[in-house]
Design an enzyme around this catalytic site. Structure first.
Site, PDB file in Angstrom:
ATOM      1  N   PHE A   1      -7.916 -24.668  32.247  1.00  0.00           N
ATOM      2  CA  PHE A   1      -8.569 -24.469  33.532  1.00  0.00           C
ATOM      3  C   PHE A   1      -9.889 -25.226  33.571  1.00  0.00           C
ATOM      4  CE2 PHE A   1      -5.971 -20.707  32.934  1.00  0.00           C
ATOM      5  CZ  PHE A   1      -5.469 -20.424  34.194  1.00  0.00           C
ATOM      6  N   ASP A   2     -10.144 -25.885  34.693  1.00  0.00           N
ATOM      7  CA  ASP A   2     -11.510 -26.287  34.993  1.00  0.00           C
ATOM      8  C   ASP A   2     -12.284 -25.022  35.356  1.00  0.00           C
ATOM      9  OD1 ASP A   2     -13.724 -28.056  35.755  1.00  0.00           O
ATOM     10  OD2 ASP A   2     -13.212 -27.473  37.803  1.00  0.00           O
ATOM     11  N   LYS A   3     -13.600 -25.083  35.232  1.00  0.00           N
ATOM     12  CA  LYS A   3     -14.401 -23.892  35.544  1.00  0.00           C
ATOM     13  C   LYS A   3     -14.807 -23.839  37.010  1.00  0.00           C
ATOM     14  CE  LYS A   3     -18.773 -23.655  34.645  1.00  0.00           C
ATOM     15  NZ  LYS A   3     -19.309 -23.294  35.980  1.00  0.00           N
TER      16      LYS A   3
ATOM     17  N   VAL B   1      -5.263 -26.800  35.489  1.00  0.00           N
ATOM     18  CA  VAL B   1      -5.631 -26.321  36.815  1.00  0.00           C
ATOM     19  C   VAL B   1      -7.053 -26.781  37.114  1.00  0.00           C
ATOM     20  CG1 VAL B   1      -5.775 -24.319  38.349  1.00  0.00           C
ATOM     21  CG2 VAL B   1      -4.219 -24.277  36.382  1.00  0.00           C
TER      22      VAL B   1
END
Length: 677
Positions: free
Chosen positions: A366-368, A568
């Site tokens: 995941f990107d933050k 994501v």
């Protein structure tokens, strides 16, 4: 070479990925009257005419000639592009599935079942059209990336005081680029003059603007630019804040970080999946084998004493048995049903390959910013010093920050006013910004200072021990902190942070329950911020301080450990990782156009809660596709020897059509899949 030119080259490389080993090209850039959508529109018309003919034949007493006219129209529109592909493959010395589809459709028509041939061509045309759409999507993603860099730069060459606007491709290493407030930066480099805050979300994914200041020794910085701190380095395509800057370019346009992003997207898109390569090898064997078998059967009269008409009849029966109608729709039917079901849940899945890979994912990165978090800073902590009221501290801060246009100031003002709905704010005058450190103002006759520790320590003022501990604790949990002082009296500290989405923790828990072995946070923010968010939402691992190429490396590492990996994200900086991952998943409404185009799956409602269902529908569809393939291949394996041994065309068509209906109905079960609770 400009970034745009680089984009053109990488588009060409991406298109070359569709070339077969012998140079044959599956061309999807149809000119025609409808442009690139021509094949999809032709397939749609084929389906429309086919459906009309079926309705007329089943529910009305229309003349047979009218029904057949619609079937032949469906046949013609469905065959239009498939015939062209088959012709090109035969000219290249190849007999591919396109040729067998035409042969099977013509054979069905010769036996009087034009509708079956039209159905086969319709479904096959839809598959080709989806492949053409994917090719266009890759091209648009790269073009959008290339457009982020300014086309010109304002440059002052060494030894000259005047500036000149030049094309970006003429920038040279060592040029001094003048960056005006609120404009995009034209080159990678380091700051030699000025102070400002720079929005780097387009490259690093950093949620907070990064304060930039000039280096002490430009000559030393030019000798080792990669070793400079983040406070001095800038990237092409990022957005300058309120201060003017002068930067020294350290890379040419084609070598900038953003240009490398373009290259990474192209390289990842050029890779073909193992299942695609297997399918190509399989059809190269299966199609010629069937054709050889049919030709051999035409000479069966040499071995078996029978009329030539009976020999032709047997060969046609085998052609019907071997025509892979059920096999051809085994995957497309499941894909169409799964994609339609996902669309009803707000999930856009861009083709069968993405769907198949989604169902095999074992780890998700995941990107933050904007993915696991809200994507905007929020006021999270208001901690007054001893003897100071929280309302007094917050009212003072909100009153002062309301006069600043810094993104953090806007967040403090908006959130602070919600906490103080009925509080009268004090009068503020003589507001002065201290770029890179904070802000000062006169509040009801008192001099107030708000900013980082550096605002005070640079003037030789030490924070009280208790306040120092408070600030350290806030920073350890990923907060951006600001200290407040009024005429020598410490009022307290505030913390600002991009907070997690409320649904993130539940989503991570559901993914773990669906067989996802690892969840990893990949962020351009510093490590403490990444660790804080990961701990809050339950992600198993966090990696901070990553540039786009670092995220690609991390994806490769995850693939080596866990197998297939999904990514994501929502930003331009996520595009290389989205493309490198087996499945790229973009947050729809909040995602950048580049991430949305590059990704294989888009959560259209910008809602992470759709992600577990996307994984679920991918895995269910994979099971259905395997079932369909086993049924269709099994029927072919039974029917071919049966027709050779004398099974007639009638029974062969019945079994053949039965397998086709079985495959279709099995695929339609995907429309009824419900999310797990």
């Amino acid at each position: 070479m400009t970034d745009h030119a680089a984009g053109t080259q990488v588009v060409d490389r991406a298109e070359s990925a569709h070339r077969a080993d012998d140079g044959h090209v599956h061309d999807h850039a149809r000119g025609m009257i409808f442009g690139e959508r021509s094949e999809l529109i032709f397939a749609g018309l084929s389906g429309l005419f086919l459906g009309t003919g079926f309705i007329l034949a089943t529910f009305t007493d229309s003349p047979r000639a009218v029904e057949m006219a619609f079937y032949w129209l469906a046949f013609g529109f469905g065959a239009f592009f498939t015939v062209q592909e088959a012709y090109r493959s035969v000219r290249a010395g190849r007999f591919e599935i396109d040729f067998l589809m035409i042969a099977a459709a013509v054979g069905a028509a010769a036996l009087g079942d034009v509708g079956e041939g039209a159905l086969l061509l319709f479904l096959f045309g839809v598959g080709h059209a989806l492949e053409g759409y994917a090719m266009g999507r890759a091209r648009r993603a790269i073009e959008a990336l290339a457009e982020l860099t300014p086309k010109t730069a304002l440059v002052r060459r060494p030894g000259r005081d005047v500036t000149a606007e030049i094309p970006i491709e003429q920038l040279a290493v060592g040029d001094v680029v003048v960056v005006r407030p609120h404009t995009r930066i034209a080159a990678d480099g380091f700051v030699i003059t000025g102070f400002s805050s720079v929005d780097e979300a387009s490259v690093t994914g950093e949620s907070m603007p990064v304060d930039k200041r000039a280096v002490d020794d430009p000559a030393a910085a030019a000798a080792a630019p990669e070793q400079l701190p983040a406070s001095a380095r800038v990237y092409a395509g990022t957005i300058n804040g309120a201060g003017a800057l002068e930067i020294e370019a350290t890379r040419r346009a084609e070598d900038s970080t953003l240009a490398r992003v373009v290259k990474l997207v192209s390289e990842a898109k050029a890779d073909t999946s193992s299942s695609q390569r297997f399918a190509e090898k399989f059809q190269r064997i299966f199609v010629p084998a069937v054709l050889v078998l049919i030709v051999a059967l035409l000479f069966a009269g040499v071995v078996v004493e029978e009329p030539f008409s009976a020999t032709v009849y047997r060969a046609l029966a085998v052609l019907v048995a071997a025509s892979p109608c059920a096999l051809a729709i085994a995957t497309p039917s499941a894909v169409l049903a799964a994609v339609a079901r996902a669309a009803r849940a707000g999930i856009l899945i861009k083709g069968g390959a993405a769907l198949e890979q989604l169902g095999r994912v074992r780890a998700i990165a995941f990107d933050k910013t904007g993915t696991l978090t809200r994507g905007r800073p929020q006021l999270t902590d208001v901690i007054p010093a001893e003897g100071v009221g929280e309302t007094h501290l917050l009212a003072t801060v909100v009153a002062v920050e309301a006069h600043s246009d810094h993104p953090l100031a806007r967040a403090i003002t908006e959130d602070g006013r919600q906490r103080l709905p009925h509080t009268l704010l004090p009068t503020v005058v003589d507001v002065r910004g201290v770029i890179g450190r904070g802000i000062t103002a006169e509040v009801d006759g008192t001099t107030v200072q708000i900013g980082s520790r550096a605002l005070f320590t640079d003037d030789g003022v030490a924070l009280p021990a208790a306040l120092e501990v408070t600030v350290a604790e806030l920073e350890a949990t990923g907060r951006t902190t600001m200290v407040v002082r009024a005429d020598g009296r410490w009022l307290g500290a505030i913390g600002v942070m991009d907070t997690a989405r409320p649904e993130s923790a539940t989503v991570i828990e559901q993914l773990a329950g669906s067989g996802i072995r690892a969840t990893v946070l990949l962020s351009g923010d510093n490590q403490p911020v990444a660790d804080a968010v990961a701990a809050e939402v339950g992600v198993t691992q966090a990696r901070g301080g990553l540039l786009p190429e670092d995220k690609v490396t991390a994806i490769d590492e995850l693939r080596g450990r866990f197998g297939r990996v999904a990514m994501v994200g929502d930003g331009v900086n996520d595009a290389p990782a989205l493309a490198r991952a087996d499945v790229g998943i973009a947050m729809g409404a909040a995602g950048s156009a580049v991430a949305l185009e590059t990704a294989d799956v888009a959560l259209m409602a910008d809602d992470l809660r759709a992600l577990p269902f996307a994984v679920q529908i991918g895995r269910r569809s994979n099971r259905v596709m395997v079932q369909n393939l086993l049924v269709s291949l099994g029927i072919i394996a039974i029917l071919i020897p049966a027709t050779i041994l004398g099974l007639g065309i009638g029974p062969a068509v019945i079994v053949h059509e039965g397998s086709t209906l079985l495959v279709v109905f099995n695929a339609l079960r995907l429309l009824a899949v419900r999310p797990r609770t």
